[in-house]
Design a protein around this motif. Sequence first.
Motif, PDB file in Angstrom:
ATOM      1  N   VAL A 276      -3.742 -22.239  59.948  1.00 50.17           N
ATOM      2  CA  VAL A 276      -3.913 -20.807  59.720  1.00 50.17           C
ATOM      3  C   VAL A 276      -2.541 -20.149  59.651  1.00 50.17           C
ATOM      4  CG1 VAL A 276      -4.924 -18.671  60.597  1.00 50.17           C
ATOM      5  CG2 VAL A 276      -6.096 -20.858  60.991  1.00 50.17           C
ATOM      6  N   VAL A 277      -2.293 -19.400  58.600  1.00 51.33           N
ATOM      7  CA  VAL A 277      -1.043 -18.665  58.445  1.00 51.33           C
ATOM      8  C   VAL A 277      -1.320 -17.191  58.707  1.00 51.33           C
ATOM      9  CG1 VAL A 277       0.867 -18.075  56.914  1.00 51.33           C
ATOM     10  CG2 VAL A 277      -0.258 -20.311  56.712  1.00 51.33           C
ATOM     11  N   VAL A 278      -0.543 -16.576  59.587  1.00 53.49           N
ATOM     12  CA  VAL A 278      -0.708 -15.164  59.910  1.00 53.49           C
ATOM     13  C   VAL A 278       0.631 -14.464  59.713  1.00 53.49           C
ATOM     14  CG1 VAL A 278      -1.414 -13.469  61.642  1.00 53.49           C
ATOM     15  CG2 VAL A 278      -2.459 -15.746  61.636  1.00 53.49           C
ATOM     16  N   THR A 279       0.668 -13.461  58.840  1.00 51.79           N
ATOM     17  CA  THR A 279       1.895 -12.677  58.668  1.00 51.79           C
ATOM     18  C   THR A 279       1.873 -11.474  59.609  1.00 51.79           C
ATOM     19  OG1 THR A 279       0.991 -11.301  56.877  1.00 51.79           O
ATOM     20  CG2 THR A 279       2.046 -13.385  56.254  1.00 51.79           C
ATOM     21  N   GLY A 280       3.052 -10.971  59.906  1.00 54.02           N
ATOM     22  CA  GLY A 280       3.151  -9.873  60.866  1.00 54.02           C
ATOM     23  C   GLY A 280       2.642 -10.287  62.229  1.00 54.02           C
ATOM     24  N   ALA A 281       2.926 -11.553  62.592  1.00 56.20           N
ATOM     25  CA  ALA A 281       2.306 -12.140  63.781  1.00 56.20           C
ATOM     26  C   ALA A 281       3.116 -11.960  65.051  1.00 56.20           C
ATOM     27  CB  ALA A 281       2.072 -13.632  63.538  1.00 56.20           C
ATOM     28  N   GLY A 282       4.232 -11.247  64.978  1.00 58.55           N
ATOM     29  CA  GLY A 282       5.070 -11.107  66.160  1.00 58.55           C
ATOM     30  C   GLY A 282       4.548 -10.133  67.184  1.00 58.55           C
ATOM     31  N   ASN A 283       3.810  -9.136  66.728  1.00 57.08           N
ATOM     32  CA  ASN A 283       3.360  -8.073  67.630  1.00 57.08           C
ATOM     33  C   ASN A 283       1.979  -7.570  67.221  1.00 57.08           C
ATOM     34  OD1 ASN A 283       5.854  -7.398  69.357  1.00 57.08           O
ATOM     35  ND2 ASN A 283       6.700  -7.339  67.280  1.00 57.08           N
ATOM     36  N   GLY A 284       1.389  -6.768  68.079  1.00 56.18           N
ATOM     37  CA  GLY A 284       0.196  -5.990  67.753  1.00 56.18           C
ATOM     38  C   GLY A 284      -0.971  -6.808  67.245  1.00 56.18           C
ATOM     39  N   ILE A 285      -1.551  -6.329  66.147  1.00 53.91           N
ATOM     40  CA  ILE A 285      -2.749  -6.955  65.592  1.00 53.91           C
ATOM     41  C   ILE A 285      -2.473  -8.387  65.165  1.00 53.91           C
ATOM     42  CG2 ILE A 285      -4.314  -6.908  63.615  1.00 53.91           C
ATOM     43  CD1 ILE A 285      -4.237  -3.841  63.794  1.00 53.91           C
TER      44      ILE A 285
END
Length: 526
Positions: A276-285
Motif C-alpha cells: 500500500v502506498v500512501v502519500t502525505g503520510a507523515g502527519n494527520g490523515i
Amino acid sequence: MSNPRIVIITGAAGGVGRTMLAEFAGRGDLVIGVDVAQSGVSEAVQALGDQHFGFECDLSDERNIMQLFEQIDGVVDHVDVLLNNAAVGPTMQPTLETDMAGFEKAISTNLYGPFVLAREAVKRMPETGGAIVNTASLAGVLGNPGRNAYAASKAALISMTKSLACEWAERNVRVTAIAPGYIRTPMVAALEKQGKADLSMVRQRVPVGRLGRSDEIASVAGFLASDAARYVTGSVVAVDGGWMSFNQPGTAHPPVDGAPQTELARPEADDAPRVVVVTGAGNGIGRAIAESFAANGDHVALIDKDADAVRDAAKALGDSHLAIEADISSEQSVAAAFAQIESRFGHVDVMVNNAGIADLFKPALEQDTSDLKRVMDVNLSGSFMCTKAALALMQGRAGFILNVGSINTFLPFAPRHAYGASKAAIDILTRCFAAELGQKGIRSATLAPGYIRTPGVAALEDSGKVDSVAIRKRIPLGDMGRPQDIADAALFLASPAASYINGGILYVDGGWTSFGGAGDASDGGQ
C-alpha cells in the motif's frame, strides 16, 4: 461481553435481504427479519438460530407497520439498527400504460414505508444513538425509460436520507443510503426471464464486466451501520461496479461468456499482505491511513515531503514498512520514489493519493495563475503522476486507487477557488479511472472528508482563517471528525467488502454535505 445489537432488516426474504441477515448475524447481532406474507421470512431467519425473529408485514400500509412494532416490542426492548431494504421493483411500463394504483403502490412501499419504519425505529433507539441504512438505487440518480414510479421513489428516498440525517444527528442517529447498480437477485433474474433485461448487455455496460452480488450490498450496509462509519451520515454510496462513471457510446467491458464466477460467488479471501502506498503520510490523515493499513497486516510505503515526519511515522510502524521523502509535484521525485518501492516490494496493490495543500485564502481579484497552479500541481497533477507510477507496478494484478477528495468536491468555498477546483477534478479523475481500469481488475474510489481535526486545521484555526465554533455548528453531528474516521473508511474501501464500489465517492463529513437549511445544523456541542 457487550449485548448484541438489535437490527431490523426489511425485505429480508429476498436476495439482498438474506445476505443482510447473514452479514449482521455474522457480526453477532440479533436480527429481526421482516417481509411480506408467504415470503419465507420466518424460515430464513430461523435458519440463523432461535435467538432471531421473523415477522410478516405489508410495508405499504402504515397500520400494518404499527402492528409490526407492537410485535417487535413484545420480543425486544429497543432497536439499534434499521435496514430499510424492502421495495417493489420497476414495472418497466411506458408512461401511458402505467396505472396510478401501481404508481402509488411503489411510492407507498418504497418511500412511505421506510419513513414510518424509520420514525418508529428511532423512537426505540437508545440515547447513545443508532443507525439507519436505506437501500436506494442508481435508478434514483440516473433516468431510465419505463421506471417512473420506482425511480421517483428511490430519488425521494435519497433526499429523505439526507434530511433525516440532519434532523436526527442530535440524537446521534446516523442515516445513510446505498445506491446499488445491477445486482444478481431474483428480481433481476425475473426481469431477464420476462425479456425486460439483457444481462449480457448489462455486463458490457459495467466497467468491471459483471453484475454485483447480494453480499456486496450487505457488506457495505455492514460498514455503514458500524462504529467504523461513526462520522458518516447523509452519505449515499453508489455500489455499481462503475456504471455511473462510464459516459460514452459503446461498451465499458468486452463481452463475457455467461455469468463470471465472481458474479456467482464471493472469491476466496487472499490473506497475503498487500503493498500500500500512501502519500502525505507523515502527519494527520495520511499517517492515520498508513497506521490502519499496517495494523491490517499490509506493507506500507509512506511518502511525504517532510523527511523527518515520514521517517518517524514509518519507524513507529516497524521494519516491514518504507519511508520515502518525495515531492509529488515533481515528476522526477515521483519516479525516484516508485523506483524505491519497486526495488523493495516489487509491485503495488493499493495507491492512496492523500497528499494535498490548501490555497492561500486570497480574494480572486488578488490571485493569478501561479496561485492556482501551486495547488493543482500537488493536489491534482501529483495524484495523477503517483497513480501512473502505481499502475505500472500493478500490471496483471487486481488493484485499487483511492483518491482523497473533500467536501469542497461538492460544495466549494470562497475564496478557496483552487482547492475546490482541485478536489472536483480529483473526483472526476477517479471516475475516469473507474471507466478505463475496471476491465483490468483495478477499482477506484474517492474518499471525501469534511472538517477533520488535523495539524493543518489546527494551523488554520491558530491563524484565524477558520472559525471552529461556527464550523461545529454547521456540522449536523456537531463536531469535527478524527483522522481515524478517514482511515477506517479508507481501509473499508480498499477491502474485499467494497469490491463492487468503483468510481463512487464516500463523504465522511458528519453530514456537512447533506445540510441545506439556513442557520446552524447543530449546537456545536455547546
